[in-house]
Design a protein around this motif. Structure first.
Motif, PDB file in Angstrom:
ATOM      1  N   LYS A   2     -15.482 -28.319 -38.525  1.00  0.00           N
ATOM      2  CA  LYS A   2     -14.943 -28.026 -37.197  1.00  0.00           C
ATOM      3  C   LYS A   2     -15.584 -28.913 -36.135  1.00  0.00           C
ATOM      4  O   LYS A   2     -16.776 -29.239 -36.225  1.00  0.00           O
ATOM      5  N   SER A   3     -14.800 -29.267 -35.137  1.00  0.00           N
ATOM      6  CA  SER A   3     -15.320 -29.924 -33.943  1.00  0.00           C
ATOM      7  C   SER A   3     -15.733 -28.844 -32.952  1.00  0.00           C
ATOM      8  O   SER A   3     -14.974 -27.894 -32.708  1.00  0.00           O
ATOM      9  N   GLU A   4     -16.902 -28.963 -32.393  1.00  0.00           N
ATOM     10  CA  GLU A   4     -17.406 -27.916 -31.496  1.00  0.00           C
ATOM     11  C   GLU A   4     -16.514 -27.722 -30.267  1.00  0.00           C
ATOM     12  O   GLU A   4     -16.413 -26.615 -29.739  1.00  0.00           O
ATOM     13  N   LYS A   5     -15.856 -28.792 -29.819  1.00  0.00           N
ATOM     14  CA  LYS A   5     -15.020 -28.663 -28.622  1.00  0.00           C
ATOM     15  C   LYS A   5     -13.805 -27.767 -28.866  1.00  0.00           C
ATOM     16  O   LYS A   5     -13.212 -27.248 -27.926  1.00  0.00           O
ATOM     17  N   GLU A   6     -13.447 -27.581 -30.151  1.00  0.00           N
ATOM     18  CA  GLU A   6     -12.303 -26.734 -30.481  1.00  0.00           C
ATOM     19  C   GLU A   6     -12.589 -25.258 -30.268  1.00  0.00           C
ATOM     20  O   GLU A   6     -11.657 -24.449 -30.187  1.00  0.00           O
ATOM     21  N   ILE A   7     -13.860 -24.905 -30.200  1.00  0.00           N
ATOM     22  CA  ILE A   7     -14.183 -23.478 -30.067  1.00  0.00           C
ATOM     23  C   ILE A   7     -14.965 -23.193 -28.780  1.00  0.00           C
ATOM     24  O   ILE A   7     -15.708 -22.215 -28.692  1.00  0.00           O
ATOM     25  N   ILE A   8     -14.790 -24.055 -27.791  1.00  0.00           N
ATOM     26  CA  ILE A   8     -15.406 -23.792 -26.485  1.00  0.00           C
ATOM     27  C   ILE A   8     -14.785 -22.554 -25.854  1.00  0.00           C
ATOM     28  O   ILE A   8     -15.461 -21.714 -25.272  1.00  0.00           O
ATOM     29  N   ASP A   9     -13.459 -22.459 -25.994  1.00  0.00           N
ATOM     30  CA  ASP A   9     -12.755 -21.293 -25.461  1.00  0.00           C
ATOM     31  C   ASP A   9     -13.201 -20.047 -26.236  1.00  0.00           C
ATOM     32  O   ASP A   9     -13.168 -20.032 -27.471  1.00  0.00           O
ATOM     33  N   PRO A  10     -13.607 -18.971 -25.531  1.00  0.00           N
ATOM     34  CA  PRO A  10     -14.100 -17.757 -26.204  1.00  0.00           C
ATOM     35  C   PRO A  10     -13.099 -17.155 -27.181  1.00  0.00           C
ATOM     36  O   PRO A  10     -13.487 -16.650 -28.242  1.00  0.00           O
ATOM     37  N   ALA A  11     -11.800 -17.213 -26.837  1.00  0.00           N
ATOM     38  CA  ALA A  11     -10.787 -16.655 -27.735  1.00  0.00           C
ATOM     39  C   ALA A  11     -10.728 -17.450 -29.042  1.00  0.00           C
ATOM     40  O   ALA A  11     -10.626 -16.876 -30.135  1.00  0.00           O
ATOM     41  N   ASN A  12     -10.806 -18.778 -28.948  1.00  0.00           N
ATOM     42  CA  ASN A  12     -10.813 -19.619 -30.149  1.00  0.00           C
ATOM     43  C   ASN A  12     -12.073 -19.391 -30.972  1.00  0.00           C
ATOM     44  O   ASN A  12     -12.028 -19.369 -32.210  1.00  0.00           O
ATOM     45  N   ALA A  13     -13.194 -19.217 -30.265  1.00  0.00           N
ATOM     46  CA  ALA A  13     -14.457 -18.980 -30.960  1.00  0.00           C
ATOM     47  C   ALA A  13     -14.426 -17.669 -31.739  1.00  0.00           C
ATOM     48  O   ALA A  13     -14.909 -17.591 -32.878  1.00  0.00           O
ATOM     49  N   GLU A  14     -13.833 -16.633 -31.141  1.00  0.00           N
ATOM     50  CA  GLU A  14     -13.740 -15.331 -31.815  1.00  0.00           C
ATOM     51  C   GLU A  14     -12.822 -15.407 -33.030  1.00  0.00           C
ATOM     52  O   GLU A  14     -13.136 -14.877 -34.106  1.00  0.00           O
ATOM     53  N   ALA A  15     -11.686 -16.098 -32.877  1.00  0.00           N
ATOM     54  CA  ALA A  15     -10.754 -16.246 -33.999  1.00  0.00           C
ATOM     55  C   ALA A  15     -11.401 -17.038 -35.136  1.00  0.00           C
ATOM     56  O   ALA A  15     -11.230 -16.702 -36.324  1.00  0.00           O
ATOM     57  N   PHE A  16     -12.159 -18.067 -34.774  1.00  0.00           N
ATOM     58  CA  PHE A  16     -12.838 -18.879 -35.791  1.00  0.00           C
ATOM     59  C   PHE A  16     -13.888 -18.051 -36.528  1.00  0.00           C
ATOM     60  O   PHE A  16     -14.044 -18.167 -37.750  1.00  0.00           O
ATOM     61  N   LYS A  17     -14.610 -17.217 -35.807  1.00  0.00           N
ATOM     62  CA  LYS A  17     -15.629 -16.364 -36.434  1.00  0.00           C
ATOM     63  C   LYS A  17     -14.992 -15.407 -37.440  1.00  0.00           C
ATOM     64  O   LYS A  17     -15.518 -15.192 -38.538  1.00  0.00           O
ATOM     65  N   ILE A  18     -13.832 -14.843 -37.077  1.00  0.00           N
ATOM     66  CA  ILE A  18     -13.130 -13.933 -37.983  1.00  0.00           C
ATOM     67  C   ILE A  18     -12.726 -14.671 -39.259  1.00  0.00           C
ATOM     68  O   ILE A  18     -12.912 -14.178 -40.380  1.00  0.00           O
ATOM     69  N   ASP A  19     -12.172 -15.890 -39.092  1.00  0.00           N
ATOM     70  CA  ASP A  19     -11.790 -16.692 -40.258  1.00  0.00           C
ATOM     71  C   ASP A  19     -12.996 -16.980 -41.151  1.00  0.00           C
ATOM     72  O   ASP A  19     -12.910 -16.879 -42.388  1.00  0.00           O
ATOM     73  N   CYS A  20     -14.104 -17.323 -40.526  1.00  0.00           N
ATOM     74  CA  CYS A  20     -15.304 -17.645 -41.303  1.00  0.00           C
ATOM     75  C   CYS A  20     -15.840 -16.424 -42.035  1.00  0.00           C
ATOM     76  O   CYS A  20     -16.318 -16.530 -43.174  1.00  0.00           O
ATOM     77  N   ASP A  21     -15.756 -15.271 -41.409  1.00  0.00           N
ATOM     78  CA  ASP A  21     -16.190 -14.034 -42.076  1.00  0.00           C
ATOM     79  C   ASP A  21     -15.356 -13.773 -43.322  1.00  0.00           C
ATOM     80  O   ASP A  21     -15.878 -13.369 -44.376  1.00  0.00           O
ATOM     81  N   VAL A  22     -14.044 -14.021 -43.211  1.00  0.00           N
ATOM     82  CA  VAL A  22     -13.149 -13.832 -44.353  1.00  0.00           C
ATOM     83  C   VAL A  22     -13.491 -14.825 -45.466  1.00  0.00           C
ATOM     84  O   VAL A  22     -13.576 -14.457 -46.651  1.00  0.00           O
ATOM     85  N   LEU A  23     -13.707 -16.091 -45.103  1.00  0.00           N
ATOM     86  CA  LEU A  23     -14.013 -17.113 -46.100  1.00  0.00           C
ATOM     87  C   LEU A  23     -15.378 -16.872 -46.749  1.00  0.00           C
ATOM     88  O   LEU A  23     -15.543 -17.075 -47.960  1.00  0.00           O
ATOM     89  N   GLU A  24     -16.331 -16.416 -45.975  1.00  0.00           N
ATOM     90  CA  GLU A  24     -17.655 -16.138 -46.528  1.00  0.00           C
ATOM     91  C   GLU A  24     -17.601 -14.979 -47.532  1.00  0.00           C
ATOM     92  O   GLU A  24     -18.235 -15.028 -48.591  1.00  0.00           O
ATOM     93  N   ALA A  25     -16.821 -13.948 -47.179  1.00  0.00           N
ATOM     94  CA  ALA A  25     -16.669 -12.811 -48.090  1.00  0.00           C
ATOM     95  C   ALA A  25     -15.972 -13.249 -49.379  1.00  0.00           C
ATOM     96  O   ALA A  25     -16.349 -12.827 -50.479  1.00  0.00           O
ATOM     97  N   TYR A  26     -14.950 -14.093 -49.253  1.00  0.00           N
ATOM     98  CA  TYR A  26     -14.245 -14.604 -50.435  1.00  0.00           C
ATOM     99  C   TYR A  26     -15.205 -15.413 -51.313  1.00  0.00           C
ATOM    100  O   TYR A  26     -15.244 -15.241 -52.544  1.00  0.00           O
ATOM    101  N   ALA A  27     -15.980 -16.291 -50.674  1.00  0.00           N
ATOM    102  CA  ALA A  27     -16.909 -17.134 -51.425  1.00  0.00           C
ATOM    103  C   ALA A  27     -17.913 -16.290 -52.198  1.00  0.00           C
ATOM    104  O   ALA A  27     -18.220 -16.566 -53.362  1.00  0.00           O
ATOM    105  N   LYS A  28     -18.412 -15.263 -51.568  1.00  0.00           N
ATOM    106  CA  LYS A  28     -19.391 -14.396 -52.223  1.00  0.00           C
ATOM    107  C   LYS A  28     -18.810 -13.739 -53.464  1.00  0.00           C
ATOM    108  O   LYS A  28     -19.458 -13.658 -54.516  1.00  0.00           O
ATOM    109  N   LYS A  29     -17.548 -13.278 -53.370  1.00  0.00           N
ATOM    110  CA  LYS A  29     -16.896 -12.651 -54.518  1.00  0.00           C
ATOM    111  C   LYS A  29     -16.688 -13.631 -55.659  1.00  0.00           C
ATOM    112  O   LYS A  29     -16.674 -13.247 -56.832  1.00  0.00           O
TER     113      LYS A  29
END
Length: 226
Positions: free
Chosen positions: A90-117
């Protein structure tokens, strides 16, 4: 092979990067991804393969189901005992907006949980982690990936000089081995090639020049023995 084809995009630079590790073209969806793959190529001693857009993960959120396509999956060589690594770039400028940052965090949480499984590790890599002097040096050395024509003639002499005097500057190697400017021009590409293939080592976080101190890379010798 990728599960999703990367379409042309007017907002970002897409294209293909030739991977020596995978012996095929790797598609990238941004220059940040391309630069990340360039850095992976420098880890051919420990990386078995890597894949772009390697799999699809379902995300269930607010009653909706959407698909996530993580950017890269790295498989390490067995002797490293490393788990496969799922990577989101990811480019950091893509998640400067708080809404984008929150959506990205949710995606990462999903991917991290998948990876762990799946018994994988997960990591987010930002453009600020990738770009800098190290990447500039890798791009420079990539031009010397192929064996120079005079390598066989000078390789042993270069390695013997570095082993005896190391750390020794590139200019010092040339002073010891070259009779004239023409021979210096023949020897220099071999020095850069030996650094590129990790027979030699130096601090790649500093600009490369004829003043760069070279040493024998004993770790490379150990890796080859495995």
């Amino acid at each position: 092979m990728p599960v999703r084809k990367i379409p042309p995009n007017r907002r970002v630079t897409t294209g293909f990067f030739y991977s020596h590790i995978n012996a095929r073209l790797i598609a990238y969806e941004s220059l940040v991804e391309r630069d990340f793959y360039q850095m992976l190529e420098d880890q051919a001693d420990i990386i078995e393969k890597y894949e772009e857009q390697p799999l699809k993960v379902e995300k269930r959120w607010n009653g909706k189901i959407t698909s996530l396509f993580p950017d890269c999956l790295i498989t390490y060589k067995p002797w490293t005992e490393k788990k496969p690594l799922l990577v989101e770039i990811k480019s950091e400028k893509e998640i400067i907006d708080p809404a984008n940052a929150e959506a990205f965090k949710i995606d990462c949480d999903v991917l991290e949980a998948y990876a762990k499984k799946q018994n994988m590790d997960f990591k987010v890599v930002f453009d600020t982690d990738i770009r800098g002097q190290y990447l500039k040096n890798l791009k420079f050395l990539n031009k010397y990936r192929d064996k120079p024509g005079k390598l066989r003639e000078y390789e042993n002499s270069i390695l013997e000089t570095v082993r005896a005097k190391g750390p020794v500057a590139v200019s010092g190697i040339l002073d010891d081995l070259a009779k004239d400017t023409i021979e210096r021009a023949h020897i220099l590409p071999s020095i850069w090639h030996l650094l590129q293939v990790k027979a030699l080592k130096t601090d790649l976080y500093k600009p490369l020049s004829n003043s760069s101190p070279m040493e024998i890379n004993n770790e490379k010798i150990i890796d080859n023995e495995r």
